[in-house]
Design an enzyme around this catalytic site. Structure first.
Site, PDB file in Angstrom:
ATOM      1  N   GLY A 179       0.835  -1.205   0.000  1.00  0.00           N
ATOM      2  CA  GLY A 179       0.000   0.000   0.000  1.00  0.00           C
ATOM      3  C   GLY A 179       0.860   1.241   0.000  1.00  0.00           C
ATOM      4  N   SER A 180       0.306   2.337   0.478  1.00  0.00           N
ATOM      5  CA  SER A 180       1.026   3.608   0.408  1.00  0.00           C
ATOM      6  C   SER A 180       2.132   3.663   1.464  1.00  0.00           C
ATOM      7  CB  SER A 180       0.049   4.758   0.624  1.00  0.00           C
ATOM      8  OG  SER A 180      -0.489   4.659   1.929  1.00  0.00           O
ATOM      9  N   THR A 181       3.104   4.522   1.210  1.00  0.00           N
ATOM     10  CA  THR A 181       4.227   4.666   2.133  1.00  0.00           C
ATOM     11  C   THR A 181       3.748   5.218   3.473  1.00  0.00           C
ATOM     12  OG1 THR A 181       5.737   4.947   0.287  1.00  0.00           O
ATOM     13  CG2 THR A 181       6.475   5.818   2.414  1.00  0.00           C
TER      14      THR A 181
ATOM     15  N   VAL B 194       0.781   4.974   5.058  1.00  0.00           N
ATOM     16  CA  VAL B 194       0.123   3.965   5.897  1.00  0.00           C
ATOM     17  C   VAL B 194       1.112   2.847   6.242  1.00  0.00           C
ATOM     18  CG1 VAL B 194      -1.776   2.299   6.030  1.00  0.00           C
ATOM     19  CG2 VAL B 194      -2.151   4.490   4.913  1.00  0.00           C
ATOM     20  N   GLY B 195       1.966   2.499   5.290  1.00  0.00           N
ATOM     21  CA  GLY B 195       2.934   1.420   5.512  1.00  0.00           C
ATOM     22  C   GLY B 195       3.888   1.718   6.655  1.00  0.00           C
TER      23      GLY B 195
ATOM     24  N   GLU C 235       5.687  -3.499   0.934  1.00  0.00           N
ATOM     25  CA  GLU C 235       5.904  -3.002  -0.431  1.00  0.00           C
ATOM     26  C   GLU C 235       5.057  -1.746  -0.577  1.00  0.00           C
ATOM     27  OE1 GLU C 235       8.015  -3.732  -2.604  1.00  0.00           O
ATOM     28  OE2 GLU C 235       8.718  -5.703  -1.977  1.00  0.00           O
TER      29      GLU C 235
END
Ligand code: NAD
Length: 496
Positions: free
Chosen positions: A235-237, A239-240, A257
């Site tokens: 997902g997005s950086t 949220v990650g 990722e």
């Protein structure tokens, strides 16, 4: 709920411990078709109690599965792969309804998902240990590989089938149980579908659990769950980073990722026909909503004008429309906020001095109010600091940046916190290889475009694009532990 894979099937239950159950709250979330803007179904909004039940079922089922012989685990994953192929047409239809995937996106999803499933089916027989010679007289060292336990899979909406698949299938093959949380934009094709497909196999109940719900409501509880041993997140950086922190506090392995800002470098001696074929596909397939899409075209000044002109012609020639129309190449963006954000990037880039060659607006769709189809967009005179270049625009947008020598091209390509994928087109393979070596990304493709995923080839993002590696033995190592067992055959001499 079993055996009906149609769009009209009931999709409003959770799958926990091999049973279809209502969410504890009874609340549901609408699922909108981005082509028609109509809600076609509702899915359950899981609560934290539902999540706890899913982990409890997973942990209980995993104990026996860890000891299942390799041939048994292989057979289940092969049956699962077969189920995917048997339901390919329904799955493609679901992808079109749920995320606006055109026929090409649907076919590609099935092909890549099948590749991941068949690769995963080989893992049970590849979980090899080692026999390592000891320095201590009379000692034998054995190193065994064992499943981690419960693998949490959190997936995004953009390519939901294969992005859930690349974690779920290997996790099960390696002897783990799974709790799968798909995106609210793709609860079926990233989640519930997996439960139905596994129901067509001999998998024991409880090994695969699917909880649909909002990341903002149950995400933290999932990411920090004490029963979770690995958190596989795509997902997005933004949220990650948050999810990795929660996983880390719990000492679960974060396999992340994340976002990308992928450069497509074209040198002055490149074969422009081939480069433009790659550029058109790499920018516009699935409306540019691929983490490894081209985010920036970095093109030598001597071929720049021709490149921009021909890319503009190619962009204008692509058929636009509903994902339900077989001819469509560029379908709808997944939702309104994504569409508005990318159009805002285009507007700001023009305000910052770039030229809008084509696109930059939505296309009308018959009978649809407020269409989500964005016209393929080409921007010239772009610099790296402009909005469409420095952000992951995630749309059918091609910002083109000029360069004058190879060092400058590399510098421009690397001027981003991300490091996911990229591509180089050059007539000289030595030059191309040199640029590829110097590009700070997990993946680079020479004389191709950046969208590539092969289940037997390691795939990783560096920098803000992730931690850990997917595919093949690399991901097997993320979802398994090594255990050292030594046997002291002869009496050992201790110092006291
Ligand atoms: P997102 O980060 O918004 O959501 C991803 C998942 O996280 C969803 O399932 C969401 O519900 C969940 N989530 C949200 N908040 C959470 C929380 N607090 N705790 C746990 N989970 C939470 O991403 P998206 O918009 O679905 O996907 C697009 C992004 O994914 C892009 O940035 C794209 O580059 C990236 N992506 C990366 C890859 C890769 O392989 N590197 C592949 C595809 C997509």
């Amino acid at each position: 709920m079993s055996n009906d894979f149609s769009v009209d099937a009931e999709w409003d239950k959770l799958y926990i411990g091999g049973e279809w159950t209502e969410s504890e709250s009874g609340e549901t979330i609408p699922n909108e078709d981005p082509s028609t803007r109509e809600v076609f179904t509702e899915v359950a909004a899981a609560t934290e109690a539902d999540v706890d039940a899913a982990y409890e079922a997973a942990a209980a089922a995993q104990e026996e599965w860890a000891d299942a012989p390799p041939a048994r685990r292989q057979a289940v994953v092969e049956q699962f792969d077969e189920a995917v192929q048997n339901h390919r047409d329904e799955i493609i239809e679901l992808l079109a309804h749920e995320v606006g995937g055109s026929a090409i996106m649907g076919e590609t999803s099935i092909q890549i998902a099948g590749d991941h499933a068949s690769e995963a089916a080989t893992l049970p027989r590849r979980m090899k240990g080692e026999h390592v010679t000891s320095n201590i007289p009379g000692k034998e060292n054995l190193v065994q590989r064992e499943p981690k336990g419960v693998v949490t899979v959190i997936s995004p909406w953009n390519f939901p089938l294969n992005l859930s698949m690349r974690a779920v299938a290997p996790a099960i093959a390696a002897g783990n149980a799974v709790v799968l949380k798909p995106s609210t934009e793709s609860p079926i094709t990233g989640g519930l579908l997996f439960a139905k497909l596994f129901e067509e196999t001999d998998i024991p109940d409880g090994l695969v659990n699917v909880v649909t719900g909002r990341g903002s409501e149950i995400g933290d509880h999932i990411a920090s769950h004490p029963e979770s041993d690995v958190v596989s997140f795509t997902g997005s950086t933004e949220v990650g980073q948050h999810v990795a922190g929660l996983a880390g506090e719990n000492l679960a392995v974060p396999a992340m990722e994340l976002g990308g800002n992928n450069a497509f470098v074209v040198t002055d001696d490149a074969d422009l026909d081939r480069a433009l074929d790659g550029a058109t596909f790499g920018s516009f397939v699935h409306q540019g909503q691929v983490c490894i899409s081209i985010n920036r075209h970095i093109v030598h000044e001597d071929v720049y004008d021709e490149y921009v002109e021909r890319l503009t012609e190619r962009a204008e020639s692509l058929p636009l429309g509903s994902a339900h129309d077989d001819d469509t190449i560029v379908g709808p963006i997944v939702n309104e906020s994504q569409r508005d954000e990318m159009l805002d990037y285009v507007e700001r880039t023009v305000e910052q001095g770039a030229t809008l060659e084509t696109g930059g607006e939505t296309a009308d769709l018959d009978g649809v109010d407020d269409s989500l189809v964005v016209k393929p967009t080409v921007l010239s005179g772009v610099t790296n600091d402009m909005a469409a270049a420095c952000n992951e625009h995630f749309g059918p947008i091609a910002p083109v940046i000029p360069f004058s020598d190879v060092d400058e091209a590399v510098e421009l390509a690397n001027a981003t916190e991300y490091g996911l994928s990229g591509a180089v087109h050059s007539g000289d393979l030595e030059v191309a290889k040199d640029i590829a070596d110097r590009m700070e990304t997990g993946n680079v493709h020479i004389n191709d475009q950046p969208i590539n995923d092969e289940a037997h080839v390691p795939f990783s993002g560096i920098g803000a694009s992730g931690v850990g590696t997917y595919n093949s033995d690399a991901f097997l190592h993320e979802i398994t532990e090594t255990k050292w067992i030594s046997i002291q055959h002869d009496a050992r001499e201790y110092p006291f």
